[in-house]
Design a protein around this motif. Structure first.
Motif, PDB file in Angstrom:
ATOM      1  N   ILE A  87       0.835  -1.205   0.000  1.00  0.00           N
ATOM      2  CA  ILE A  87       0.000   0.000   0.000  1.00  0.00           C
ATOM      3  C   ILE A  87       0.870   1.255   0.000  1.00  0.00           C
ATOM      4  N   ALA A 156      -9.748  -1.994   0.470  1.00  0.00           N
ATOM      5  CA  ALA A 156      -8.370  -1.506   0.553  1.00  0.00           C
ATOM      6  C   ALA A 156      -8.078  -0.412  -0.461  1.00  0.00           C
ATOM      7  N   PHE A 157      -8.507  -0.607  -1.698  1.00  0.00           N
ATOM      8  CA  PHE A 157      -8.085   0.295  -2.766  1.00  0.00           C
ATOM      9  C   PHE A 157      -9.097   1.372  -3.127  1.00  0.00           C
ATOM     10  N   LEU A 160      -8.368   4.346  -1.019  1.00  0.00           N
ATOM     11  CA  LEU A 160      -7.016   4.770  -1.384  1.00  0.00           C
ATOM     12  C   LEU A 160      -7.047   5.604  -2.666  1.00  0.00           C
ATOM     13  N   THR A 182      -2.556   6.032   6.848  1.00  0.00           N
ATOM     14  CA  THR A 182      -3.434   5.543   5.787  1.00  0.00           C
ATOM     15  C   THR A 182      -3.225   4.054   5.539  1.00  0.00           C
ATOM     16  N   THR A 183      -1.966   3.627   5.485  1.00  0.00           N
ATOM     17  CA  THR A 183      -1.702   2.204   5.249  1.00  0.00           C
ATOM     18  C   THR A 183      -2.255   1.367   6.390  1.00  0.00           C
ATOM     19  N   CYS A 186      -6.004   1.111   5.974  1.00  0.00           N
ATOM     20  CA  CYS A 186      -6.330   0.129   4.932  1.00  0.00           C
ATOM     21  C   CYS A 186      -6.248  -1.288   5.495  1.00  0.00           C
ATOM     22  N   TRP A 187      -5.206  -1.535   6.289  1.00  0.00           N
ATOM     23  CA  TRP A 187      -5.049  -2.848   6.932  1.00  0.00           C
ATOM     24  C   TRP A 187      -6.231  -3.122   7.864  1.00  0.00           C
ATOM     25  N   ALA A 189      -9.168  -2.105   7.657  1.00  0.00           N
ATOM     26  CA  ALA A 189     -10.388  -2.345   6.892  1.00  0.00           C
ATOM     27  C   ALA A 189     -10.519  -3.802   6.440  1.00  0.00           C
TER      28      ALA A 189
END
Length: 192
Positions: A87, A156-157, A160, A182-183, A186-187, A189
């Motif tokens: 990511i 994840a995306f 992003l 942010t990374t 995402c994790w 999520a």
């Protein structure tokens, strides 16, 4: 660099700029040729059609992104570390290459991109796909949520993509601290 490589690169760059700016229909071959400084017929020496040009440009950008992710990829490390690395590299790549992001966004939201996604999610894509491998491994090891891979990709995306777009537009500045946060988000999520 050979003259033919330079011409091809000029065509690719002109295509990317026009398509990112105006969409696929707003970038006729004649305008691509003019922007690239070549005759329209010259484009057809390198690409048999606009569809081939569009798809080839996508594949080249995808190869560049894949190479960036693979450079230093923590193979053999825990899934979380590999996910965060991937990511982070994607965010950093698109921050450094906003035109590439804009093209990929156009492509992804077009019939071209839908076809590529369909093939990828149905397992017809032959390329080594680090994100797909991470999601499949995470599901099988019960590290990630037991959701369809397409849902994990979206979780994840999807956000992003919006965030990178907002950075490019100047609504937010993705510095190292915010990229790390942010990374991690995402994790969060996608993890169980």
């Amino acid at each position: 660099m050979k003259k033919s490589v330079i011409k091809r690169d000029n065509i690719m760059h002109a295509s990317m700029e026009l398509i990112a700016e105006r969409g696929f229909h707003g970038a006729p071959m004649a305008e691509i040729a003019e922007k690239a400084g070549v005759g329209t017929g010259t484009i057809y020496c390198y690409f048999e059609s606009k569809d081939v040009l569009v798809t080839e440009l996508y594949r080249e950008l995808e190869d560049k992104i894949r190479a960036v992710i693979q450079d230093g990829y923590p193979l053999g490390k825990p899934l979380r570390e590999r996910f965060l690395y991937m990511i982070r590299k994607i965010i950093q790549y698109f921050i450094a290459h906003p035109l590439h992001f804009r093209y990929m966004e156009q492509f992804s939201n077009s019939p071209y991109g839908i076809s590529v996604r369909r093939d990828r999610f149905l397992g017809k894509s032959g390329s080594d796909n680090i994100p797909m491998n991470i999601f499949q491994e995470g599901i099988s090891q019960q590290i990630l949520r037991d959701l369809p891979v397409v849902v994990l990709f979206s979780l994840a995306f999807g956000p992003l993509t919006s965030l990178i777009r907002d950075h490019i537009l100047g609504f937010v500045t993705l510095d190292d601290t915010l990229i790390t946060q942010t990374t991690e988000a995402c994790w969060d999520a996608v993890k169980r």
